[in-house]
Write a protein that holds these residues in place. Structure first.
Motif, mmCIF file in Angstrom:
data_model
loop_
_atom_site.group_PDB
_atom_site.id
_atom_site.type_symbol
_atom_site.label_atom_id
_atom_site.label_comp_id
_atom_site.label_asym_id
_atom_site.label_seq_id
_atom_site.Cartn_x
_atom_site.Cartn_y
_atom_site.Cartn_z
ATOM 1 N N LYS A 68 0.812 -1.215 0.000
ATOM 2 C CA LYS A 68 0.000 0.000 0.000
ATOM 3 C C LYS A 68 0.845 1.264 0.000
ATOM 4 C CE LYS A 68 -3.750 2.208 2.605
ATOM 5 N NZ LYS A 68 -4.681 2.062 3.741
ATOM 6 N N PHE A 69 1.909 1.288 0.792
ATOM 7 C CA PHE A 69 2.728 2.489 0.913
ATOM 8 C C PHE A 69 4.072 2.362 0.197
ATOM 9 C CE2 PHE A 69 -0.138 2.835 4.552
ATOM 10 C CZ PHE A 69 -0.601 4.136 4.378
ATOM 11 N N ARG A 70 4.207 1.347 -0.629
ATOM 12 C CA ARG A 70 5.486 1.160 -1.317
ATOM 13 C C ARG A 70 5.445 1.599 -2.767
ATOM 14 N NH1 ARG A 70 7.888 -4.683 0.034
ATOM 15 N NH2 ARG A 70 9.604 -3.768 -1.147
ATOM 16 N N CYS A 71 4.259 1.806 -3.304
ATOM 17 C CA CYS A 71 4.138 2.219 -4.705
ATOM 18 C C CYS A 71 4.174 3.735 -4.813
ATOM 19 C CB CYS A 71 2.839 1.694 -5.311
ATOM 20 S SG CYS A 71 2.764 -0.088 -5.488
ATOM 21 N N PRO A 72 5.016 4.278 -5.686
ATOM 22 C CA PRO A 72 4.981 5.725 -5.901
ATOM 23 C C PRO A 72 3.695 6.128 -6.609
ATOM 24 C CG PRO A 72 6.414 4.662 -7.507
ATOM 25 C CD PRO A 72 6.002 3.591 -6.537
ATOM 26 N N SER A 104 8.159 -6.479 -5.905
ATOM 27 C CA SER A 104 9.295 -5.614 -5.555
ATOM 28 C C SER A 104 10.219 -5.447 -6.749
ATOM 29 C CB SER A 104 10.064 -6.198 -4.372
ATOM 30 O OG SER A 104 9.281 -6.215 -3.205
ATOM 31 N N ASN A 105 10.457 -6.540 -7.478
ATOM 32 C CA ASN A 105 11.287 -6.469 -8.671
ATOM 33 C C ASN A 105 10.636 -5.585 -9.731
ATOM 34 O OD1 ASN A 105 13.483 -7.586 -10.556
ATOM 35 N ND2 ASN A 105 11.609 -8.153 -11.631
ATOM 36 N N ALA A 106 9.311 -5.716 -9.897
ATOM 37 C CA ALA A 106 8.596 -4.895 -10.877
ATOM 38 C C ALA A 106 8.693 -3.416 -10.524
ATOM 39 C CB ALA A 106 7.135 -5.336 -10.963
ATOM 40 N N LEU A 107 8.605 -3.084 -9.231
ATOM 41 C CA LEU A 107 8.693 -1.691 -8.804
ATOM 42 C C LEU A 107 10.066 -1.091 -9.117
ATOM 43 C CD1 LEU A 107 6.834 -1.813 -5.367
ATOM 44 C CD2 LEU A 107 6.146 -0.508 -7.388
ATOM 45 N N LYS A 108 11.115 -1.910 -8.998
ATOM 46 C CA LYS A 108 12.463 -1.416 -9.294
ATOM 47 C C LYS A 108 12.598 -0.996 -10.750
ATOM 48 C CE LYS A 108 14.827 -4.405 -5.930
ATOM 49 N NZ LYS A 108 15.780 -5.544 -5.792
ATOM 50 N N HIS A 109 11.857 -1.673 -11.630
ATOM 51 C CA HIS A 109 12.035 -1.461 -13.062
ATOM 52 C C HIS A 109 10.814 -0.815 -13.729
ATOM 53 C CE1 HIS A 109 15.739 -3.816 -12.866
ATOM 54 N NE2 HIS A 109 15.082 -4.624 -12.062
ATOM 55 N N THR A 110 9.922 -0.252 -12.907
ATOM 56 C CA THR A 110 8.749 0.443 -13.438
ATOM 57 C C THR A 110 8.654 1.810 -12.779
ATOM 58 O OG1 THR A 110 7.638 -1.712 -13.615
ATOM 59 C CG2 THR A 110 6.275 0.247 -13.916
ATOM 60 N N PRO A 111 9.356 2.814 -13.305
ATOM 61 C CA PRO A 111 9.292 4.151 -12.701
ATOM 62 C C PRO A 111 7.909 4.776 -12.803
ATOM 63 C CG PRO A 111 10.494 4.204 -14.781
ATOM 64 C CD PRO A 111 10.278 2.768 -14.455
ATOM 65 N N LYS A 112 7.172 4.413 -13.845
ATOM 66 C CA LYS A 112 5.787 4.862 -13.970
ATOM 67 C C LYS A 112 5.031 3.866 -14.844
ATOM 68 C CE LYS A 112 6.699 7.947 -17.910
ATOM 69 N NZ LYS A 112 6.553 9.321 -18.431
ATOM 70 N N GLY A 113 3.725 3.778 -14.601
ATOM 71 C CA GLY A 113 2.926 2.834 -15.376
ATOM 72 C C GLY A 113 2.052 1.986 -14.480
ATOM 73 N N VAL A 114 1.868 0.730 -14.849
ATOM 74 C CA VAL A 114 0.945 -0.163 -14.156
ATOM 75 C C VAL A 114 1.635 -1.475 -13.825
ATOM 76 C CG1 VAL A 114 -1.243 -1.414 -14.305
ATOM 77 C CG2 VAL A 114 -1.036 0.854 -15.356
ATOM 78 N N ILE A 115 1.393 -1.954 -12.616
ATOM 79 C CA ILE A 115 1.788 -3.299 -12.208
ATOM 80 C C ILE A 115 0.506 -4.027 -11.824
ATOM 81 C CG2 ILE A 115 3.075 -4.721 -10.569
ATOM 82 C CD1 ILE A 115 5.020 -2.381 -10.225
ATOM 83 N N SER A 116 0.231 -5.133 -12.485
ATOM 84 C CA SER A 116 -0.965 -5.913 -12.177
ATOM 85 C C SER A 116 -0.569 -7.323 -11.768
ATOM 86 C CB SER A 116 -1.918 -5.961 -13.379
ATOM 87 O OG SER A 116 -1.271 -6.520 -14.507
ATOM 88 N N PHE A 117 -1.375 -7.928 -10.912
ATOM 89 C CA PHE A 117 -1.081 -9.288 -10.475
ATOM 90 C C PHE A 117 -2.388 -10.025 -10.221
ATOM 91 C CE2 PHE A 117 -1.601 -6.903 -6.595
ATOM 92 C CZ PHE A 117 -2.156 -7.795 -5.677
#
Length: 345
Positions: A68-72, A104-117
């Motif tokens: 919740k608090f880890r995504c920019p 966590s890996n996706a967040l390192k390599h996604t400065p902006k956009g969408v992460i879905s799971f």
């Protein structure tokens, strides 16, 4: 820190918010401890799987709460909720660990956009497929074959490696009788999928999930703001900033920067009376930001707040020009005393 301020508020809503933050950070700490323990188990060839009935929708909700608090603000984290929730016999902690490493890996390599799971039952219902998909930088095809190797590094100069997390994912998934793979397009994103044998049931009961919208914590406006001195808080972790905000908002006017570049800009535009500076942040770290700010105005006090508090870290911070160094987690009274020392209450 939040356990401390939780008992000082009369608002039930605030208490619930603080409890959620405490629970989320407890889960993060637990994941870290478990991963450290897993290193030892892996080295000894030991890793245990404990299966029990698991509501996958509830599990997905818990995973989203964990981040919740880890995504920019520039990244949207979503999970694809199936029409009917699924329960299966599995190790919920291990699945959480795999998802945590993949997100966590996706967040390192996604400065902006969408992460879905999420997850989906395959057509024959003998297997279930879990996935984490991002719209980030992608992976070079030449590197993909080594992606699940321990300490693999895609770009050593930029330190954009994948560390031990993905290697642990492979070990855990294979131990659970499944497989893991990745498909990626350089510059467009990646999708990690892991497939496990399915043993469970499909329920027709609908599970309601509360949306976790990220709150914008930029500038606070307490009463008589004009009369208050301004504190620039440079912190990329929202929960860390939230704690500082709660502690200081009635005493000072707070402004918030999420990386070193924003800190340099806001220092020039807002002329804060003091700066609380984190060290490890995206875009530009706190030490580089401190050096630049001190070149522009060496009179503004800068207090470094960092979890990295070994003697060499303190020496580096002092060399960069900071006026004070405080280790995280910090004591609330000590922080207030340090600020008062430089700019008064």
């Amino acid at each position: 820190g939040f356990s401390r301020v939780m008992v000082e508020t009369d608002s039930q809503e605030d208490r619930m918010n603080y409890m959620e933050i405490i629970e989320s950070n407890n889960n993060r700490l637990l994941s870290l401890v478990n991963e450290i323990l897993d290193l030892s188990r892996v080295e000894n060839g030991e890793i245990t799987i404990k299966k029990e009935p698991t509501d996958l929708n509830y599990l997905m909700k818990s995973i989203k709460q964990l981040f919740k608090f880890r995504c920019p603000e520039t990244v949207s984290l979503t999970w694809n909720k199936p029409a009917s929730p699924v329960s299966m016999e599995t190790d919920a902690n291990r699945i959480t660990q795999v998802f945590s490493n993949l997100i966590s890996n996706a967040l390192k390599h996604t400065p902006k956009g969408v992460i879905s799971f999420g997850y989906e039952l395959l057509s024959d219902t003998q297997e279930i497929r879990f996935f984490v998909k991002d719209t980030g930088t992608g992976i070079d095809p030449k590197f993909i074959e080594h992606i699940f190797d321990a300490y693999a590094s895609q770009d050593a100069e930029q330190q954009r490696g994948f560390g031990l997390g993905l290697a642990l994912c492979r070990i855990i998934v294979e131990k659970m009788g499944g497989t893991i793979e990745v498909d990626s397009t350089l510059g467009k994103g990646s999708i990690f999928t892991f497939t496990l044998p399915f043993s469970g049931s499909i329920s027709g009961v609908t599970v309601t999930t509360r949306s976790n919208n990220m709150r914008t914590l930029r500038v606070n406006n307490p009463v008589n703001q004009e009369a208050l001195k301004t504190v620039l808080v440079v912190e990329d972790e929202e929960s860390n900033y939230e704690l500082i905000r709660i502690v200081l908002q009635k005493r000072y006017n707070l402004i918030h920067a999420r990386n070193g570049i924003e800190a340099v800009t806001m220092n020039e535009e807002e002329h804060p009376d003091i700066i609380l500076m984190d060290v490890r942040m995206p875009e530009m770290d706190g030490l580089d930001a401190t050096r630049i700010i001190k070149e522009v105005n060496n009179k503004v006090p800068i207090i470094i707040l960092s979890a990295y508090a070994f003697p060499e870290n303190i020496r580096e911070a002092k060399a960069a020009g900071c006026d004070e160094f405080m280790a995280k987690p910090f004591n609330v009274e000590d922080l207030i005393e340090k600020i008062n020392h430089f700019i008064g209450s």
